[in-house]
Design a protein around this motif. Sequence first.
Motif, PDB file in Angstrom:
ATOM      1  N   LEU A  11       0.719  -0.856  -0.048  1.00 49.75           N
ATOM      2  CA  LEU A  11       0.159  -0.100   0.113  1.00 49.75           C
ATOM      3  C   LEU A  11       1.540   1.207   0.021  1.00 49.75           C
ATOM      4  CD1 LEU A  11      -2.471   1.450  -0.184  1.00 49.75           C
ATOM      5  CD2 LEU A  11      -2.951   0.855   2.265  1.00 49.75           C
ATOM      6  N   ALA A  12       1.796   1.175   0.987  1.00 50.46           N
ATOM      7  CA  ALA A  12       2.491   2.226   1.184  1.00 50.46           C
ATOM      8  C   ALA A  12       3.539   3.073  -0.741  1.00 50.46           C
ATOM      9  CB  ALA A  12       4.062   2.585   2.589  1.00 50.46           C
ATOM     10  N   LEU A  13       4.662   1.993  -0.823  1.00 46.87           N
ATOM     11  CA  LEU A  13       4.469   1.580  -2.204  1.00 46.87           C
ATOM     12  C   LEU A  13       3.122   2.397  -4.248  1.00 46.87           C
ATOM     13  CD1 LEU A  13       6.742  -1.155  -2.714  1.00 46.87           C
ATOM     14  CD2 LEU A  13       7.620   0.606  -2.371  1.00 46.87           C
ATOM     15  N   ILE A  14       2.309   2.051  -3.088  1.00 47.39           N
ATOM     16  CA  ILE A  14       0.893   2.279  -4.209  1.00 47.39           C
ATOM     17  C   ILE A  14       1.220   3.689  -3.851  1.00 47.39           C
ATOM     18  CG2 ILE A  14      -1.010   1.591  -5.108  1.00 47.39           C
ATOM     19  CD1 ILE A  14      -0.632  -1.025  -4.780  1.00 47.39           C
ATOM     20  N   LEU A  15       0.976   4.547  -3.406  1.00 45.66           N
ATOM     21  CA  LEU A  15       0.212   5.722  -2.593  1.00 45.66           C
ATOM     22  C   LEU A  15       1.767   6.492  -3.202  1.00 45.66           C
ATOM     23  CD1 LEU A  15      -0.845   5.248   0.957  1.00 45.66           C
ATOM     24  CD2 LEU A  15      -2.012   5.667  -0.857  1.00 45.66           C
ATOM     25  N   ILE A  16       3.030   5.857  -2.823  1.00 44.25           N
ATOM     26  CA  ILE A  16       4.093   6.515  -3.194  1.00 44.25           C
ATOM     27  C   ILE A  16       4.032   7.442  -4.503  1.00 44.25           C
ATOM     28  CG2 ILE A  16       6.821   7.159  -2.982  1.00 44.25           C
ATOM     29  CD1 ILE A  16       7.044   5.728  -0.347  1.00 44.25           C
TER      30      ILE A  16
END
Length: 53
Positions: free
Chosen positions: A43-48
């Motif tokens: 999720l963090a990679l998608i948001l970044i």
Amino acid sequence: MKTWLKRFGEAYYRFLETDEDTDAILRETKLDWLPYAVSGAILALILIGNHCL
């Protein structure tokens, strides 16, 4: 670090070699937090990635 690697190795072996439930294996090897960490990292990679575009 050695402890986590040992636990992960045990869980991986039990997952491949036995018919045990995945949740039970993760609970018994004290790695029940692992799916949450992986999904949180994705999720963090998608948001970044969305922020950088």
